[in-house]
Structure formats: structure tokens, C-alpha cells
Scaffold this motif. Structure first.
Motif, PDB file in Angstrom:
ATOM      1  N   THR A  63      28.264  33.611  42.086  1.00  0.00           N
ATOM      2  CA  THR A  63      28.940  34.914  42.033  1.00  0.00           C
ATOM      3  C   THR A  63      28.029  36.038  41.560  1.00  0.00           C
ATOM      4  OG1 THR A  63      29.688  34.463  39.780  1.00  0.00           O
ATOM      5  CG2 THR A  63      31.166  33.838  41.566  1.00  0.00           C
ATOM      6  N   ASP A  93      28.067  40.154  42.495  1.00  0.00           N
ATOM      7  CA  ASP A  93      28.269  41.176  41.474  1.00  0.00           C
ATOM      8  C   ASP A  93      27.105  42.168  41.438  1.00  0.00           C
ATOM      9  OD1 ASP A  93      30.676  40.104  40.712  1.00  0.00           O
ATOM     10  OD2 ASP A  93      29.837  38.881  39.108  1.00  0.00           O
ATOM     11  N   LEU A 113      37.647  42.011  42.512  1.00  0.00           N
ATOM     12  CA  LEU A 113      36.429  41.676  41.778  1.00  0.00           C
ATOM     13  C   LEU A 113      36.151  42.690  40.676  1.00  0.00           C
ATOM     14  CD1 LEU A 113      34.107  40.546  44.728  1.00  0.00           C
ATOM     15  CD2 LEU A 113      35.244  39.100  43.029  1.00  0.00           C
ATOM     16  N   LEU A 144      38.530  41.789  37.829  1.00  0.00           N
ATOM     17  CA  LEU A 144      38.104  40.601  37.100  1.00  0.00           C
ATOM     18  C   LEU A 144      36.962  40.922  36.147  1.00  0.00           C
ATOM     19  CD1 LEU A 144      38.204  37.917  39.949  1.00  0.00           C
ATOM     20  CD2 LEU A 144      39.861  38.237  38.117  1.00  0.00           C
ATOM     21  N   GLU A 145      36.014  41.714  36.621  1.00  0.00           N
ATOM     22  CA  GLU A 145      34.875  42.067  35.771  1.00  0.00           C
ATOM     23  C   GLU A 145      35.301  42.976  34.627  1.00  0.00           C
ATOM     24  OE1 GLU A 145      30.281  43.694  36.182  1.00  0.00           O
ATOM     25  OE2 GLU A 145      31.706  44.026  37.813  1.00  0.00           O
ATOM     26  N   SER A 194      39.713  34.544  37.069  1.00  0.00           N
ATOM     27  CA  SER A 194      40.656  34.383  38.168  1.00  0.00           C
ATOM     28  C   SER A 194      41.893  35.215  37.891  1.00  0.00           C
ATOM     29  CB  SER A 194      41.026  32.914  38.367  1.00  0.00           C
ATOM     30  OG  SER A 194      41.659  32.419  37.207  1.00  0.00           O
ATOM     31  N   ARG A 203      36.770  34.043  41.011  1.00  0.00           N
ATOM     32  CA  ARG A 203      35.515  34.710  41.355  1.00  0.00           C
ATOM     33  C   ARG A 203      34.583  33.802  42.155  1.00  0.00           C
ATOM     34  NH1 ARG A 203      32.174  35.810  37.492  1.00  0.00           N
ATOM     35  NH2 ARG A 203      31.279  37.705  38.375  1.00  0.00           N
TER      36      ARG A 203
END
Length: 368
Positions: free
Chosen positions: A128, A132, A255, A258-259, A265, A281
Motif C-alpha cells: 500500500t 499512498d 483512502l 483511512l489515512e 479498513s 487498504r
């Protein structure tokens, strides 16, 4: 706790009260002046059935934690390694795009990064990380083709590459106890941990919380029923302000979410807030079909509902595992080991999301 006929085991407890010899047992406590609300050091009522139950539960929970911790101390990291495996090591001089496709080709989640000049490991790269980093370059307006030609070491020297770098490379010897590895996972908030050959720089394997849990479930034995408390009473997992997304959300938005919240998840819900799937992710291997970084960014603009319906993504459609808030700790352990997923969504009778539990949440419960 997870094997054998545990239901046949019953806990029996006998309560006895000894009265002083000068007190007539036929006289009530109020007549003798004995206090009815005597409490122990924990603040529980000695003469109250409820207090006794609370004390007993606390003792059982502590005993369960102690047994698991003793188990982790008595087994080495080498014990949970498979008979055969594969480790791919990236030299920091290779292009980062090549490293990403190498992970996809070898069906690996992670690889350690070796610096040939420093002659030491300097970090790890997960599947991942490339996505990113690519997203961050795009947000800054940097042409994505610039990233394609950059080496891992060049990316490590930039702000976007800090996620790959470990100034103090976290690792554990194969002979070290599992308790040491579990402590590193918890204290360093690691996703993967390299297991090294003792006294050498060779990596035997990279383990995660899941490998420790699988080994625990398959090996640990305990006849007493120490893990029968409902999961909702143990403060394991997240049960407040649980983040969910609609299936019409775009992958790039998910995404970013999530970050932002530092989570791995998120449950996917329909228009009635019922859970229909979960997105993690790590579910991005389908991006390997992209011919170049520009194609990857275009795929990131896809909606979750479209991604889940694509051929070849059946594993993503089948990745939802649920439980009830009233399932026992033992049940949750067994379910994690059975499905080999890292997260379970807790739902109510209407299948609305009530919480989410991860493998790391379970291990942290025993270590705290």
C-alpha cells in the motif's frame, strides 16, 4: 481456550460464613450491629451476590490474561514460522515502481529495504505504500512519471517516503519469545515485523499480528473457561464513532479517509446503513493491471461498487466477517483464526455497524 469440550467444565463456588462463637446464629445482623455493606479492597460488597460475581469475573479475566502472557513468554518466534516461505528484499537503489510490481508479482504484502552503502536494513515497504506515495505526489501537483523513475532511496529522502523509513529498524531474533514480538507490535504500532537469524542480518520471515493469533489458537490449551465474557464488556475494538462509507464513494476518497484517521479498513454500508462489505487498504492488488502510474490514478477514481463488481475481485466481495456484540472472547478468537482476516465487523440484529475489532485489538487486550 479454543479446543476441546469446554462446555462440560463447570465452575462451582461455595460461600461460607463463620460467626464469632459469642453470637447466636439465630440473631439477625442488624441486631448484632454487623455492617451490611462491608467491602473488600476492590470496593465490592463481600455480602452481596452481585459483588461476588464481579470479583469472580475480574479474577477470571486476570487469570486468562496471565495464562496468555505466560504462553507468549514460553514460545519463541521461530515456533510460529512455517516450514517453507519466501522473503523478497529490496535494495534501496532500485526504482520504487519496480518494487511495487515485484510485490504484486510475488503475491507479497511487504518486503524489507536494504541499503547497500550503509550495509543495513533501513525500513520496510508494503504493497500500500506505493499507492499512498503516488497519491501524495498527485496532491502536490507533481507529475506522476517523476515518481516512476525515482529509486527507493530517493523517495526515502523526501517527505512522502518517511512512511517507509525506520531510523531504528524494528526486528526480532527468531529465538526471542513471542511476548517480545507482541510488545514491539504494540509499542511501535507495527504492521509487520522481520524475524532475523540470531546474530546475523538475514531475514527468515516477516510476521504480523495474524500469525501470532493463529499460532495461539492452534497451540494454546486451557481447560478452564476463562474467555466467556461478551466482547462488548471487555473494551476490545472500536465501538464509538465508528467510521463507515457508502458503496458509491470513490476509492481515492476512502483512502484519504483511512489515512486521516489512521485506520486500516472501513465498513461499507448501503442506503439503510446496513453493512454490506468492508474495504481494507491492502485490497489494491487489482491496480497491478495498470500499465503506468497515470493508469493507477485513474483507477483510484473508481467507485467502490464498481471495484467490487469487477471480475477477479471475488476475494474482496467475500471479505466481510461479522459478529455480535454479545459473542464471547473465545468465539471471536476462533473466528479470526478460521477466516484468517484481520478485522471483524460487529453488527446488531438489523446488520447495522456497532463496532469493528482487529487482531491487534485482541493482542493488546492481553498485553495491557
Amino acid at each position: 481456550p479454543f479446543k476441546g469440550n469446554l462446555r462440560s467444565f463447570e465452575i462451582q463456588k461455595t460461600f461460607e460464613m463463620q460467626l464469632p462463637s459469642h453470637i447466636d446464629p439465630s440473631i439477625s445482623n442488624n441486631e448484632t450491629g454487623i455492617a451490611m455493606n462491608n467491602t473488600d479492597d476492590l470496593g465490592n460488597d463481600d455480602n452481596c451476590v452481585g459483588g461476588g460475581i464481579l470479583n469472580e469475573r475480574a479474577v477470571i479475566r486476570k487469570t486468562g490474561k496471565d495464562k496468555i502472557c505466560d504462553f507468549l513468554k514460553s514460545h519463541a518466534c521461530y515456533d510460529l514460522l512455517k516450514n517453507s516461505g519466501k522473503v523478497v528484499v529490496f535494495d534501496s537503489s532500485i526504482p520504487i515502481q519496480l518494487a511495487f510490481y515485484a510485490l504484486v508479482e510475488h503475491d507479497l504484502q511487504v518486503a524489507p529495504i536494504w541499503d547497500s552503502f550503509e550495509r543495513k536494513f533501513v525500513g520496510v515497504m508494503t504493497i500500500t505504500d506505493f499507492i499512498d506515495i503516488l497519491r501524495h505526489y498527485s496532491h502536490r501537483g507533481v507529475p506522476v512519471d517523476h515518481l516512476a523513475v525515482k529509486s527507493i532511496s530517493q523517495v526515502l529522502s523526501e517527505p512522502e517516503g518517511e512512511r517507509l523509513c525506520q531510523h531504528d529498524f524494528a526486528k526480532v531474533d527468531a529465538e526471542a519469545p513471542l511476548s517480545q514480538a507482541s510488545g514491539l507490535f504494540q509499542n511501535r504500532r507495527l504492521k509487520f515485523l522481520p524475524v532475523m537469524v540470531p546474530g546475523d542480518t538475514s531475514v527468515l520471515a516477516l510476521i504480523s499480528h495474524l500469525e501470532i493469533l493463529e499460532f495461539l489458537v492452534s497451540t494454546f490449551r486451557e481447560q478452564r473457561r476463562l474467555f466467556d465474557d461478551p466482547i462488548c464488556e471487555l473494551n476490545i475494538g472500536v465501538f464509538e464513532n465508528v467510521i463507515t462509507v457508502q458503496q458509491q464513494a470513490r476509492l481515492s476518497e476512502v483512502l484519504d479517509l483511512l489515512e486521516l484517521h489512521g485506520i486500516g479498513s472501513v465498513p461499507i454500508v448501503d442506503e439503510n446503513s446496513r453493512v454490506i462489505n468492508i474495504y481494507s487498504r491492502s485490497d489494491i492488488t487489482f491496480l497491478a493491471t495498470a500499465a503506468d502510474p497515470d493508469s493507477v490514478l485513474k483507477n483510484l477514481d473508481s467507485k467502490l461498487v464498481d471495484i467490487l463488481s469487477q471480475p477477479g475481485n471475488e476475494h474482496m466481495r467475500d471479505s466481510l466477517v461479522t459478529c455480535s456484540p454479545f459473542d464471547t472472547l473465545q468465539t471471536i478468537f476462533e473466528r479470526f483464526a478460521e477466516v484468517k482476516f484481520k478485522r471483524i465487523v460487529c453488527v446488531d440484529e438489523n446488520f447495522c455497524c456497532k463496532g469493528i475489532i482487529s487482531v491487534s485489538d485482541l493482542l493488546s487486550y492481553f498485553l495491557n
